[in-house]
Scaffold this motif. Structure first.
Motif, PDB file in Angstrom:
ATOM      1  N   LEU A 273       6.220  -0.341 -28.169  1.00 22.49           N
ATOM      2  CA  LEU A 273       6.926  -0.247 -26.896  1.00 22.49           C
ATOM      3  C   LEU A 273       7.198   1.210 -26.535  1.00 22.49           C
ATOM      4  O   LEU A 273       7.061   1.617 -25.377  1.00 22.49           O
ATOM      5  CB  LEU A 273       8.241  -1.022 -26.968  1.00 22.49           C
ATOM      6  N   GLY A 274       7.569   2.010 -27.535  1.00 20.05           N
ATOM      7  CA  GLY A 274       7.825   3.423 -27.296  1.00 20.05           C
ATOM      8  C   GLY A 274       6.567   4.185 -26.908  1.00 20.05           C
ATOM      9  O   GLY A 274       6.602   5.077 -26.053  1.00 20.05           O
ATOM     10  N   ALA A 275       5.434   3.832 -27.518  1.00 22.39           N
ATOM     11  CA  ALA A 275       4.169   4.477 -27.166  1.00 22.39           C
ATOM     12  C   ALA A 275       3.793   4.176 -25.714  1.00 22.39           C
ATOM     13  O   ALA A 275       3.326   5.061 -24.983  1.00 22.39           O
ATOM     14  CB  ALA A 275       3.070   4.012 -28.114  1.00 22.39           C
ATOM     15  N   ALA A 276       4.001   2.914 -25.305  1.00 20.27           N
ATOM     16  CA  ALA A 276       3.729   2.556 -23.903  1.00 20.27           C
ATOM     17  C   ALA A 276       4.638   3.331 -22.959  1.00 20.27           C
ATOM     18  O   ALA A 276       4.215   3.766 -21.879  1.00 20.27           O
ATOM     19  CB  ALA A 276       3.920   1.053 -23.715  1.00 20.27           C
ATOM     20  N   TYR A 277       5.886   3.525 -23.367  1.00 18.41           N
ATOM     21  CA  TYR A 277       6.828   4.290 -22.542  1.00 18.41           C
ATOM     22  C   TYR A 277       6.357   5.735 -22.378  1.00 18.41           C
ATOM     23  O   TYR A 277       6.356   6.282 -21.269  1.00 18.41           O
ATOM     24  CB  TYR A 277       8.213   4.251 -23.178  1.00 18.41           C
ATOM     25  N   LEU A 278       5.961   6.377 -23.474  1.00 18.59           N
ATOM     26  CA  LEU A 278       5.543   7.778 -23.414  1.00 18.59           C
ATOM     27  C   LEU A 278       4.270   7.952 -22.591  1.00 18.59           C
ATOM     28  O   LEU A 278       4.145   8.897 -21.804  1.00 18.59           O
ATOM     29  CB  LEU A 278       5.341   8.323 -24.825  1.00 18.59           C
ATOM     30  N   LEU A 279       3.314   7.032 -22.760  1.00 23.89           N
ATOM     31  CA  LEU A 279       2.095   7.100 -21.953  1.00 23.89           C
ATOM     32  C   LEU A 279       2.411   6.936 -20.471  1.00 23.89           C
ATOM     33  O   LEU A 279       1.856   7.653 -19.620  1.00 23.89           O
ATOM     34  CB  LEU A 279       1.106   6.027 -22.419  1.00 23.89           C
ATOM     35  N   SER A 280       3.294   5.999 -20.149  1.00 23.11           N
ATOM     36  CA  SER A 280       3.663   5.771 -18.753  1.00 23.11           C
ATOM     37  C   SER A 280       4.453   6.937 -18.196  1.00 23.11           C
ATOM     38  O   SER A 280       4.339   7.269 -17.008  1.00 23.11           O
ATOM     39  CB  SER A 280       4.485   4.476 -18.637  1.00 23.11           C
ATOM     40  N   LEU A 281       5.259   7.563 -19.035  1.00 20.97           N
ATOM     41  CA  LEU A 281       6.042   8.718 -18.611  1.00 20.97           C
ATOM     42  C   LEU A 281       5.141   9.830 -18.075  1.00 20.97           C
ATOM     43  O   LEU A 281       5.456  10.481 -17.074  1.00 20.97           O
ATOM     44  CB  LEU A 281       6.864   9.237 -19.796  1.00 20.97           C
ATOM     45  N   PHE A 282       3.997  10.016 -18.715  1.00 20.08           N
ATOM     46  CA  PHE A 282       3.112  11.104 -18.308  1.00 20.08           C
ATOM     47  C   PHE A 282       2.022  10.671 -17.329  1.00 20.08           C
ATOM     48  O   PHE A 282       1.610  11.464 -16.466  1.00 20.08           O
ATOM     49  CB  PHE A 282       2.459  11.729 -19.544  1.00 20.08           C
ATOM     50  N   PHE A 283       1.559   9.421 -17.441  1.00 17.90           N
ATOM     51  CA  PHE A 283       0.387   9.028 -16.664  1.00 17.90           C
ATOM     52  C   PHE A 283       0.644   7.917 -15.649  1.00 17.90           C
ATOM     53  O   PHE A 283      -0.263   7.557 -14.894  1.00 17.90           O
ATOM     54  CB  PHE A 283      -0.737   8.598 -17.618  1.00 17.90           C
ATOM     55  N   GLY A 284       1.838   7.346 -15.619  1.00 19.87           N
ATOM     56  CA  GLY A 284       2.140   6.320 -14.628  1.00 19.87           C
ATOM     57  C   GLY A 284       2.200   6.911 -13.223  1.00 19.87           C
ATOM     58  O   GLY A 284       2.441   8.108 -13.047  1.00 19.87           O
ATOM     59  N   PRO A 285       1.984   6.079 -12.178  1.00 16.15           N
ATOM     60  CA  PRO A 285       2.047   6.573 -10.792  1.00 16.15           C
ATOM     61  C   PRO A 285       3.368   7.238 -10.447  1.00 16.15           C
ATOM     62  O   PRO A 285       3.416   8.123  -9.589  1.00 16.15           O
ATOM     63  CB  PRO A 285       1.844   5.290  -9.971  1.00 16.15           C
ATOM     64  N   LEU A 286       4.450   6.829 -11.107  1.00 16.04           N
ATOM     65  CA  LEU A 286       5.762   7.427 -10.862  1.00 16.04           C
ATOM     66  C   LEU A 286       6.226   8.265 -12.044  1.00 16.04           C
ATOM     67  O   LEU A 286       7.411   8.544 -12.193  1.00 16.04           O
ATOM     68  CB  LEU A 286       6.792   6.324 -10.563  1.00 16.04           C
ATOM     69  N   GLY A 287       5.266   8.657 -12.887  1.00 18.12           N
ATOM     70  CA  GLY A 287       5.587   9.439 -14.068  1.00 18.12           C
ATOM     71  C   GLY A 287       5.705  10.920 -13.791  1.00 18.12           C
ATOM     72  O   GLY A 287       5.562  11.389 -12.649  1.00 18.12           O
ATOM     73  N   ALA A 288       5.893  11.692 -14.844  1.00 14.46           N
ATOM     74  CA  ALA A 288       6.194  13.116 -14.712  1.00 14.46           C
ATOM     75  C   ALA A 288       5.037  13.904 -14.117  1.00 14.46           C
ATOM     76  O   ALA A 288       5.253  14.870 -13.382  1.00 14.46           O
ATOM     77  CB  ALA A 288       6.569  13.684 -16.084  1.00 14.46           C
ATOM     78  N   LEU A 289       3.790  13.531 -14.412  1.00 19.52           N
ATOM     79  CA  LEU A 289       2.653  14.321 -13.973  1.00 19.52           C
ATOM     80  C   LEU A 289       2.160  13.960 -12.578  1.00 19.52           C
ATOM     81  O   LEU A 289       1.424  14.732 -11.967  1.00 19.52           O
ATOM     82  CB  LEU A 289       1.478  14.154 -14.959  1.00 19.52           C
ATOM     83  N   ARG A 290       2.576  12.792 -12.065  1.00 13.20           N
ATOM     84  CA  ARG A 290       2.014  12.337 -10.799  1.00 13.20           C
ATOM     85  C   ARG A 290       3.051  12.068  -9.728  1.00 13.20           C
ATOM     86  O   ARG A 290       2.721  11.607  -8.647  1.00 13.20           O
ATOM     87  CB  ARG A 290       1.191  11.064 -11.045  1.00 13.20           C
TER      88      ARG A 290
END
Length: 301
Positions: A273-290
């Motif tokens: 669950l934590g890995a999914a959170y970190l991936l989404s944090l950086f690569f999700g449409p509303l994440g840090a990078l986008r």
């Protein structure tokens, strides 16, 4: 097992070295059904917990159920009924007690909740440590998802059914309370029902998670999928569906990884669950990078 193998689909699963254990072994099937029940129940509760800005309260309540479960263990051993009733009683006591303190004294609710849950956690660990042994303490703190029996699965299924029915009934007042609790109190008598009903759902889902994942991990399957889903959507309906799907995928992935790697199951599920959170944090449409946070954001129903 012969009947399972007679189905082409089941025969393919049994022949698959990665997925085969989920249908080959009874304890893996029970764990899988337990994870499915928890995902369908805890993840939607976690979404409303997040929207109400109460995620840390979920962690506190997960620890608060420990003394009740420990007293149930003290009275009846590893009894499902005794530990469930004890956990629910302890959780509700902490929730109501901290609320009364915050409403009748100068103490803020977060501080009173922290005080109550720290006392509860210390008391629970003391009871299990003094009257039990290290194996019992590990069982209480980290759960035994691979040892779920028929009674535990029945309990998890019942809690899932109650949760989904309650969320359906309370959906509109819960949404309004997330947006503007003062407005809900002024226009509807459903405000206290939604508030205390939600606390009850929170407690029973933490108790369900406690039986499978343990006290220290139960809140993970509730908070992390909701937080992860928030990086993908800001509409409530898709948020609920995404959080549930993430919980299902991560819990089943963690179950399989722990089996093949011979690692403890509960921590692996939460790490997935934590890995999914970190991936989404950086690569999700509303994440840090986008995504850059706008000046103000509102929940969209």
């Amino acid at each position: 097992m012969t009947e399972l193998a007679s189905s082409p689909w089941m025969a393919w699963l049994l022949a698959n070295p990665l997925l085969g254990p989920l249908v080959e072994f009874q304890f893996m099937r029970s764990a899988m059904f337990g994870c499915i029940a928890l995902s369908l129940s805890a993840a939607p509760v976690g979404v409303f917990l997040m929207l109400r800005r109460m995620s840390l309260m979920g962690d506190a309540m997960a620890h608060a159920i420990l003394p009740g479960a420990a007293i149930g263990y003290l009275i009846a051993g590893l009894s499902l009924t005794a530990m469930t009733l004890g956990g629910i009683f302890a959780g509700l006591t902490v929730a109501v007690g901290s609320g009364l303190v915050s409403r009748n004294t100068v103490m803020k609710e977060d501080t009173s909740l922290a005080a109550f849950y720290l006392l509860s956690l210390a008391l629970g660990v003391l009871i299990v440590s003094v009257r039990g042994n290290s194996v019992d303490l590990l069982h209480v703190l980290f759960g035994t998802v691979l040892a779920l029996d028929g009674a535990a699965l029945t309990l998890l299924g019942g809690i899932t059914a109650v949760t989904l029915a309650s969320l359906t009934l309370l959906y509109r007042p819960l949404v309004l309370e997330c947006l503007d609790p003062g407005f809900l109190r002024s226009v509807s008598r459903w405000s206290p029902v939604a508030h205390y009903g939600f606390l009850m759902l929170l407690v029973i889902n933490l108790v369900a998670g406690f039986h499978a994942l343990g006290t220290l991990m139960a809140v993970g399957i509730m908070v992390l999928p909701a937080a992860t889903a928030r990086f993908w959507t800001q509409r409530l309906g898709p948020l609920l569906l995404t959080a549930t799907a993430l919980a299902l995928l991560a819990s089943l992935s963690g179950l399989l990884i722990s089996y093949h790697a011979d690692w403890p199951t509960s921590p692996v599920i939460v790490l997935c669950l934590g890995a999914a959170y970190l991936l989404s944090l950086f690569f999700g449409p509303l994440g840090a990078l986008r995504h850059r946070r706008p000046a103000s954001s509102h929940l969209q129903a």
